[in-house]
Design an enzyme around this catalytic site. Structure first.
Site, PDB file in Angstrom:
ATOM      1  CE  LYS A  72       1.621   0.636  -0.972  1.00 50.66           C
ATOM      2  NZ  LYS A  72       2.779   1.016  -0.945  1.00 50.66           N
TER       3      LYS A  72
ATOM      4  NE  ARG B  27      11.893  -1.408  -6.399  1.00 51.38           N
ATOM      5  CZ  ARG B  27      12.415  -1.026  -5.006  1.00 51.38           C
ATOM      6  NH1 ARG B  27      13.349  -1.419  -4.641  1.00 51.38           N
ATOM      7  NH2 ARG B  27      11.508  -0.061  -4.364  1.00 51.38           N
TER       8      ARG B  27
END
Length: 472
Positions: free
Chosen positions: A252, A326
């Protein structure tokens, strides 16, 4: 402490008056000059020589539930900011205009208005004594039930806020599990925690693929609430529980790093909702399945291009290691269907930046393949006073997560990030009715948008999930 009482007994109280309320014309002196009843306007005025009155403006008629929550919070915050900790909220005007159900939103707003993030420094904790009054005698019995229910829902929201607000070094995966077990221990919720060895034995390859990047091992927490044992219907509530998300090798940006501790807001929300269902003895069956892990960079971390297995047996191509939520939800959804007998699936996660680009910080995204299920949820979030919007999907979106080398790809090949992230999870729902909530924008606010928020975690999803389940 917040109580519902028959009549106001305190010398300091709040009164809610709208722009069109007859009480507005009755104001005299300074109050008549400074107070106009505008929405969220507040003004302290002397009621008499011994009493102080806080006037709170409700604005024009026809306010939504979310606004009623704001009114309760605004009144409480006005008192607390003035260091007044003992007072009444006279809601007679609100009940007259909006009916007795307005009490649930005033109560929730009042509780959230008192919320203070846990501090790791010495500070004086002040006790507050708040009473809510102004309910007509003939409505008191119904009002007490609404009030008691709302207090418990608010406890679930505050728990979710507490978990998300905790620093990452105070909330490893095992800590998260222990906090949840402690929170629900005096309810009718059955609990189970699958540790790393059990996950390996059962084949949770996607969860382990992410979680084994950290020295703090992953786990799976299961909360079973059987409020309607005669029914075979079971709603699975699957919440993302990534307690630290660096993004892995797809690191990130630095500007996002302070937020990596809060990627478990979905898991916190379903825990808070199940707690509220159990405490309020809701006539439903629900099982919360919360995969918990950290997403770190290490010698064994996933790499873009890797192909891994999953609990379902499907293979997954890793296109982006920051699309880890996910992956762990996929294993948890499969487990909910195969082991917990789920007949419908709701998953909730801080999943995509794309949903923030669409809706900002006040509306969460919804993807669902079942109109009836969505309508039930719409009724729930409307009643709860939260905001969600359904996003459509079509066959071309399903093709975006097809892989040349595996059964499915964990990242879209052509954008539509929020839709395709949801559809990835749907691949593991085994044709059960399914609804996906992306709360990446609503689970956290640096600057509060609504009066019932404070800087940090919001507890998004708890109330909507509760209302979705127990009112349908």
């Amino acid at each position: 402490m917040i109580n519902l009482v028959n009549c106001c007994s305190k010398k300091i109280k709040a009164k809610f008056i709208g722009e069109a309320a007859p009480e507005l014309k009755e104001l005299t002196g300074a109050a008549a000059k400074i107070f106009r009843g505008e929405y969220l306007q507040t003004a302290f005025v002397p009621e008499n020589e011994e009493s102080l009155l806080l006037l709170v403006g409700t604005g024009k008629p026809g306010r939504e539930n979310i606004h009623l929550k704001e009114l309760g919070a605004a009144a409480v915050k006005a008192f607390l900011e003035t260091k007044i900790y003992d007072f009444s909220l006279d809601i007679s005007g609100i009940i007259r205009e909006y009916g007795i159900n307005a009490l649930r939103h005033i109560t929730e707003g009042a509780v959230l208005g008192t919320y203070v993030e846990r501090q790791f420094k010495k500070e004086e904790n002040r006790e507050y004594q708040i009473e809510i009054c102004g309910v007509q005698e003939e409505l008191l019995s119904e009002a007490q039930k609404i009030f008691d229910e709302s207090i418990i829902i608010s406890e679930g929201i505050c728990f979710a806020r507490d978990m998300v607000n905790l620093p990452g070094n105070h909330l490893r995966p095992s800590d998260f599990a222990e906090n949840i077990l402690e929170f629900v221990k005096d309810t009718d919720v059955e609990t189970e925690v699958l540790d790393r060895e059990k996950l390996k034995e059962k084949g949770f390859e996607a969860l382990l693929g992410v979680g084994d990047s950290s020295e703090f091992p992953p786990c799976l927490t299961v909360l079973r609430y059987r409020g309607k044992p005669e029914s075979g219907e079971v709603t699975a509530l699957v919440g993302k529980g990534v307690t630290c998300d660096t993004g892995g090798y797809c690191l990130k940006p630095g500007s996002s790093m302070l937020g990596i501790k809060g990627d478990m807001a979905g898991g916190a929300a379903v825990a808070g909702a199940v707690y509220a269902l159990a405490r309020n003895h809701a006539k439903v069956n629900a099982v919360a399945v919360i995969p918990m892990c950290e997403n770190r960079i290490s010698d064994g971390s996933l790499l873009p291009g890797d192909v891994i297995g999953s609990y379902s047996g499907k293979t997954i191509e890793i296109a982006n290691t920051d699309a880890e939520g996910r992956l762990i939800l996929a294993d948890a959804v499969s487990y909910a269907v195969r082991e917990e007998g789920a007949t419908e699936i709701l998953d909730i996660a801080t999943l995509t930046g794309a949903v923030v680009n669409m809706f900002g910080f006040t509306v969460a995204g919804v993807v669902s393949d079942d109109d009836s299920l969505f309508e039930r949820f719409r009724n729930g979030f409307t009643r709860a006073g939260e905001r969600y919007w359904r996003i459509p999907f079509y066959e071309e979106h399903e093709k975006m997560i097809e892989s040349r080398v595996a059964d499915v790809r964990n990242m879209s090949s052509g954008g539509c990030g929020t839709i395709t992230a949801g559809l990835f999870i749907r691949e593991f729902a085994e044709k059960r009715p399914w609804i996906h909530l992306d709360i990446a924008g609503t689970a956290w606010v640096d600057d509060p948008v609504f009066a019932f928020q404070s800087a940090g975690a919001t507890g998004a999803g708890v109330s909507s999930i509760y209302q979705f389940l127990c009112r349908n």
